[in-house]
Each structure stands twice: as C-alpha cells, then as structure tokens.
Design an enzyme around this catalytic site. Structure first.
Site, PDB file in Angstrom:
ATOM      1  N   GLU A   1      67.808   2.730 -83.703  1.00  0.00           N
ATOM      2  CA  GLU A   1      66.433   2.475 -83.282  1.00  0.00           C
ATOM      3  C   GLU A   1      65.628   1.992 -84.481  1.00  0.00           C
ATOM      4  OE1 GLU A   1      64.536   4.890 -79.909  1.00  0.00           O
ATOM      5  OE2 GLU A   1      63.626   5.752 -81.703  1.00  0.00           O
ATOM      6  N   CYS A   2      65.107   0.778 -84.391  1.00  0.00           N
ATOM      7  CA  CYS A   2      64.287   0.182 -85.445  1.00  0.00           C
ATOM      8  C   CYS A   2      65.074   0.146 -86.764  1.00  0.00           C
ATOM      9  CB  CYS A   2      62.961   0.926 -85.582  1.00  0.00           C
ATOM     10  SG  CYS A   2      61.687  -0.066 -86.426  1.00  0.00           S
TER      11      CYS A   2
END
Length: 424
Positions: free
Chosen positions: A311-312
């Site tokens: 995530e990110c």
C-alpha cells in the site's frame, strides 16, 4: 468530557494544543483520543501522549454507525480535527470536522492563531460560531499571543465569547515536518520532553476545569459492520519506513480471529510465515538504499508463496525500482513491473472510491491517496477501478501479478455508497 478541537485553517496550532491537553489530562485519568479524517502521523503522537490507542474517525469514508461505534466508550474523549473546521470533500464538504461534530453531537473548541490579528479575531470567531447552527462552536483558544497587551486587545474583540485561555508564542514547541506531515513520533528522541512541555503550557494558560465540563451524552455503540480479515495469518511490516496502518482495520481483523504478527524490513528481518504479507505505507523513499541492501528481507519476500499486498510506500517497494530524491535508482523486490520516482515530485491527494474484482482486497472500498512519488512506468493488470470523492472516474490504480498486488491508495473501510446500493 467529549469535545472536538478544530481551527479556522491548518497551521493554527490545534495539534500542539491537542497533544498538550491529552498529556495534561492523562496525568490524572485515562483519556481517549481520535483524529478526524485520514491521518497516520498525528494518531501516533496521540497514543504517545495518552498511552492509549488513537482511532481515526472519517466522516467521508465511514458510515455514521461505524463512527459512533468507534467513538463509543466510557472514558473521556478528545478528538482532533483536520484542516479547517468546515473543510471537506468537494462539493458539499463531506468528511469535514464539522461533519464529524454533527454526527457525534460534539461541542467544538476553536483554536485561533491570533499572532497576526487583533480586533479582527471577533469577526473570525463570530463567523465560525454562526456559520452552521448544527455545529456548536462553544468557545475559543487564542494561540500565538504576543504579549499581555495583545491578549487584552483580543479579549476586548470577543465580548460574549467563551475564551478557554490564551497561549503565548512558544517557539520551543514547533514541530519538524516533511513532505507527508510531521516528523513521526517514533523518530523524535525528545518526544517525552515535548509532550510534557506542551502539557505544562496548557495547564498554565488554559482553563482545564472548563474544558473538562464540555460534553454530550455518549453515543451508544449500536450495530456496525466489522471488516472480515483478508487472510487468517497476516504479517505486517512495521518500522519507521512502514508505519501507516489504521488501528480499526487491525482491530476488526483480530476480532474476527486473524493472527497478526509484525516484522521490520529496515532491520533486515526475514518475512515470517503467513497467509498474507502486508507492506503498508510510510517513508521507504527515505530509506531506499538500506531497503535495497537488505537482501535477507528481499529474498524471503521474493521466495514467499503467500499473498503479498503493498500500500503506497509498500507498493513502491514491490516494484522493480525506486528513484530517490537525489535521482539515484535503487532496485526493489521486482515482484511488480513498476518504476517509481521521488526525484520528480508531484502531489497526489484525495479520497477514492475503489473496486477490485480479485486479490486480497476484492470488493468495494473507500480510501485515500496522499503521496509525492511519480509513476515512471507500470506494466501489467490494474488492481482497482477508481473514482474521486465526487464520483469522477480516475485511471485504474495499482497492479496485480498472480499472488502480488498493491496500489498507491490507502484502504479505509468498505464503501458505504456501494453497500447502500447493494442493500437497496
């Protein structure tokens, strides 16, 4: 005691005031805190100030029932707002701190940076107090006051307005920041001194007894959904490069019986045996050289047959390469055909409606995007279809390659709009 601390705009000092109050009140009682909206950094400071977990309450991404369930409890609760009181998603301001105050029927304390004003503070305070009769702005805290004479001028401009105190200029409580916000709590060697100094300042200059009387009846928890875990055994990267996880997600997964463990890529820990490896966001771009050299971590990640989700920042690490701020390329895990760069910065910011048809997070979600990295190249199958807060279609987000997937979006909750449509 239940109230929300907000301000006319970002940079008014509400985080410093909140942290000082949290530490001051926690000296004599258990105190809970929450942060309005999507934020990973401020809640870590809250938790350090109180010794209790801090939850996020997001009036855009969560249903009112979910918010009331997370806010329910017997201990006093102080919520820190985000941005200005009425700042939310375009066009209706949904997700603002005012929106949250309405849902929870909370009194609002407005922190005003008065450093560059005198009589105008009256117009500002009165405007905020009258703007929306559904929002009870109960009084103000004057921040950044220059002198006794300055304070007298400010008070003269506020007849009939409750003033909980005035805080003098306090350069020693300035907080360092970087591109995504404040320097993280775990990176500050002086954190305890900072929190205690802030508490002493609030105790000296604010009417804590008056603030302690603020409140409304606690909301009943009521019925609210919990998120099913994406796997039974979940291992999560956790250190200063991978620090961005939402407590409500982990609490939901644990409540459903999931087993959660943690490891540190920066310490070159091998990935533990698990059904899902979760690399959350953080600051891998600041540690790219070290991550690239930690072959025990990278080799164990590449050899794992578990589902892997990034995530990110975690998504960037799953790619082929990451270019740091100096323009140096560092080889990453090579599990997704992705090249990202922090040298050519561009801010990406906003709420997202997300839908994935496969992967560990198949379904419809609310999330947010906040990063400065640019995608140089991305080849493969997109993970999410996406729209912004207003429903405008965005390009597909993320990638999925067999058991490996990820995107720049941070997942917050199941999408209440999609859930309502399904139920209808």
């Amino acid at each position: 005691m239940r109230f929300l601390i907000s301000a006319p705009a970002s940079g008014s000092g509400k985080t410093t005031v909140t942290l000082g109050l949290l530490r001051a009140f926690s000296r004599t009682q258990m105190i809970r805190s929450a942060k309005s909206g999507p934020d990973y950094i401020d809640p870590a400071f809250h938790a350090a100030a109180t010794g209790q977990p801090c939850v996020n309450l997001d009036a855009w991404a969560m249903t009112p029932a979910r918010i009331r369930a997370l806010a329910a409890g017997t201990a006093p609760l102080i919520i820190e707002g985000a941005m200005g009181l009425f700042d939310g998603a375009f066009p209706h301001g949904k997700g603002s701190s005012a929106d949250l105050a309405r849902i929870l029927n909370l009194p609002v304390v407005l922190v005003i940076d008065a450093g560059r004003m005198a009589g105008s503070v009256g117009a500002l305070a009165q405007g905020f107090m009258r703007y929306d009769p559904r929002v009870n702005v109960t009084g103000v805290i004057l921040n950044n006051v220059g002198s006794a004479k300055h304070e007298a001028m400010l008070r003269h401009a506020l007849p009939g307005v409750t003033i909980y105190g005035s805080i003098p200029r306090h350069a020693d409580l300035q907080q360092g920041a970087r591109h995504l916000g404040l320097i993280q709590a775990q990176e500050r060697d002086d954190l305890e001194d900072f929190l205690n100094n802030g508490a002493n300042l609030m105790m000296q200059h604010l009417d804590l007894a008056a603030l302690e009387k603020l409140g409304t009846p606690r909301p009943r928890a009521g019925a609210s959904h919990r998120l099913a875990p994406p796997a039974q055994r979940i291992t999560i990267a956790r250190d200063t490069a991978f620090a961005f996880t939402y407590p409500h997600l982990l609490d939901d997964w644990r409540a459903a019986g999931a087993e959660i463990t943690f490891f540190s890529p920066l310490a070159d820990d091998p990935v533990p045996d698990a059904d899902l490896i979760y690399l959350p966001g953080g600051y891998p771009e600041l540690h790219a050289g070290k991550i690239a050299g930690n072959q025990r971590f990278l080799t164990s990640l590449r050899q794992s047959h578990a589902m892997i989700y990034g995530e990110c920042g975690g998504y960037m690490v799953l790619g082929d390469g990451l270019i740091d701020a100096d323009g140096t390329r560092h080889a990453m895990a090579g599990l997704l055909h992705l090249e990202t760069s922090f040298a050519s910065r561009k801010r990406h910011l906003g709420y997202r409606h997300l839908h994935a048809s496969t992967g560990p997070f198949a379904g419809q979600w609310t999330g947010h995007e906040f990063h400065y990295a640019s995608t140089i190249s991305a080849r493969g199958t997109p993970l999410f279809t996406a729209t912004d807060a207003s429903g405008t279609a965005l390009p597909p987000m993320g990638l999925i390659n067999q058991h490996v997937s990820g995107s720049f979006a941070h997942i917050i909750d199941t999408d209440p709009i999609a859930t309502a449509k399904k139920q209808a």
